[in-house]
Write a protein that holds these residues in place. Sequence first.
Motif, mmCIF file in Angstrom:
data_model
loop_
_atom_site.group_PDB
_atom_site.id
_atom_site.type_symbol
_atom_site.label_atom_id
_atom_site.label_comp_id
_atom_site.label_asym_id
_atom_site.label_seq_id
_atom_site.Cartn_x
_atom_site.Cartn_y
_atom_site.Cartn_z
ATOM 1 N N ARG A 61 0.807 -1.220 0.000
ATOM 2 C CA ARG A 61 0.000 0.000 0.000
ATOM 3 C C ARG A 61 0.847 1.281 0.000
ATOM 4 N NH1 ARG A 61 0.446 -1.281 5.242
ATOM 5 N NH2 ARG A 61 0.160 0.285 6.860
ATOM 6 N N CYS A 62 2.150 1.146 0.370
ATOM 7 C CA CYS A 62 3.022 2.332 0.392
ATOM 8 C C CYS A 62 3.732 2.552 -0.934
ATOM 9 C CB CYS A 62 4.070 2.199 1.491
ATOM 10 S SG CYS A 62 3.381 2.207 3.133
ATOM 11 N N THR A 164 -1.465 8.155 9.081
ATOM 12 C CA THR A 164 -1.521 6.779 9.587
ATOM 13 C C THR A 164 -1.135 6.699 11.072
ATOM 14 O OG1 THR A 164 0.677 6.439 8.640
ATOM 15 C CG2 THR A 164 -1.190 5.670 7.355
ATOM 16 N N GLU A 197 -7.731 7.031 0.137
ATOM 17 C CA GLU A 197 -8.135 6.024 -0.850
ATOM 18 C C GLU A 197 -7.041 4.966 -0.992
ATOM 19 O OE1 GLU A 197 -11.076 4.697 -2.944
ATOM 20 O OE2 GLU A 197 -11.281 6.783 -2.313
ATOM 21 N N GLN A 198 -5.775 5.437 -1.113
ATOM 22 C CA GLN A 198 -4.658 4.515 -1.361
ATOM 23 C C GLN A 198 -4.271 3.699 -0.120
ATOM 24 O OE1 GLN A 198 -2.062 7.631 -2.632
ATOM 25 N NE2 GLN A 198 -2.383 7.226 -4.810
ATOM 26 N N LEU A 199 -4.303 4.346 1.049
ATOM 27 C CA LEU A 199 -3.798 3.680 2.250
ATOM 28 C C LEU A 199 -4.879 2.926 3.026
ATOM 29 C CD1 LEU A 199 -1.377 6.498 3.488
ATOM 30 C CD2 LEU A 199 -0.726 4.327 2.451
ATOM 31 N N TYR A 200 -6.145 3.284 2.812
ATOM 32 C CA TYR A 200 -7.210 2.648 3.604
ATOM 33 C C TYR A 200 -8.289 1.949 2.789
ATOM 34 C CZ TYR A 200 -5.195 4.839 7.669
ATOM 35 O OH TYR A 200 -4.333 5.187 8.668
ATOM 36 N N SER A 202 -8.073 0.363 -0.128
ATOM 37 C CA SER A 202 -7.534 -0.539 -1.152
ATOM 38 C C SER A 202 -7.136 -1.852 -0.483
ATOM 39 C CB SER A 202 -6.305 0.088 -1.811
ATOM 40 O OG SER A 202 -6.604 1.368 -2.314
ATOM 41 N N ILE A 203 -7.953 -2.321 0.456
ATOM 42 C CA ILE A 203 -7.629 -3.543 1.212
ATOM 43 C C ILE A 203 -7.756 -4.755 0.279
ATOM 44 C CG2 ILE A 203 -8.260 -4.983 3.199
ATOM 45 C CD1 ILE A 203 -9.674 -2.504 4.374
ATOM 46 N N GLU A 238 -2.069 -7.024 5.408
ATOM 47 C CA GLU A 238 -1.215 -5.885 5.044
ATOM 48 C C GLU A 238 -1.151 -4.834 6.157
ATOM 49 O OE1 GLU A 238 -0.324 -3.384 2.280
ATOM 50 O OE2 GLU A 238 0.870 -5.037 1.551
ATOM 51 N N ASP A 239 -2.313 -4.484 6.694
ATOM 52 C CA ASP A 239 -2.373 -3.385 7.653
ATOM 53 C C ASP A 239 -3.047 -3.841 8.944
ATOM 54 O OD1 ASP A 239 -2.538 -1.063 9.016
ATOM 55 O OD2 ASP A 239 -4.033 -0.122 7.715
#
Length: 321
Positions: A61-62, A164, A197-200, A202-203, A238-239
């Motif tokens: 995700r990063c 984050t 959108e990109q970090l949360y 896109s699971i 991932e997170d």
Amino acid sequence: MTLSAASVRELRPFLEAPRVLITSHVRPDPDAIGSVLALREAVMQSGGQPTCVLEDECPVRCKVLPGAAEIQVARECAEMAPFETVIVVDSGNRERIGDTERFVGKAAKIANIDHHISNTRFGELVLLDCDASASGEVLYEIFVELGLRITPSVATNLLAGILTDTGRFRHSNTSPTTLRVAAELAEAGASLTQLTEQLYFSIPAKDLVSTSQILSSLEFFDDGQISTMFVPRDYAVEDPDNLIDLGRAIEGVEVAVLFSEMKDNRIRVSMRSKSRVNVSEIAERFGGGGHERAAGFRMYGTMETVQQRLIPVLSEVLRAR
Ligand code: AMP
Ligand code: MN
Ligand code: MN
């Protein structure tokens, strides 16, 4: 607490050096990655030559963070001469840079830029602000003090760390300053919507399936003041922040703990507290560290044996409050 202008100016020679190694902690999070990438630009703006190395790969995700492809993984690096100038960011102790250590010269000058309360103050220059929500917030202050340009990519990388580490501006480390800095970064070209959108949002679908398995391992101790969950290797997500935040959100829970199996037979322990327990202090007793409300450590054993060692310690701390 803010950094003294004089100490920030001492960072200049680190940014201007012909060869600068920039690194952060193992298992990097967006604050680690974003801070390394922002520092990379700071070095380039100052006329230095940056090399960015981390022990572990950039999480999927990063990879969208601007410049992420420039970060090298220590074990895949070709041999290179050790660096005499090193900047370590977002790592509370020297050991947390892991394998990257092999590129640090024996007499290297180290700048330690961080916000962990457990920071061991290693290095020749320590720029530590424990009131900052993220290393991204510390770096914002440094950029302004040194007159470095906050380009849209720097702004995006710094905001990624702040977003984050504050759990999207909801944890108690979100200060009025944090919000002001975030606003400045948005003005400088970072998009909060795009980062969210990109970090949360896109699971990976498989992570949601894993989450349902992990949630079914939920257990409570001390009349529901402690919640624990197990993350077996097959169900690694991932997170993990999303999961531990759920464990902490339960009514009556003061401390949430996540036990995750690592590749090397160790268990990674993540702790979050609501308002009474200093989990950094507990993590430090087990050789780890972190912040008052978010901390961790690693220990050999099974998830069950590590749980059995930790719960009595947490219970005692809770009883003493
Ligand atoms: P985590 O639960 O892994 O998200 O970590 C929470 C906070 O504690 C983060 O700021 C980490 O950098 C810090 N932390 C986690 N594990 C360790 C450790 N083994 N040693 C020092 N700090 C840690
Ligand atoms: Mn971090
Ligand atoms: Mn951080």
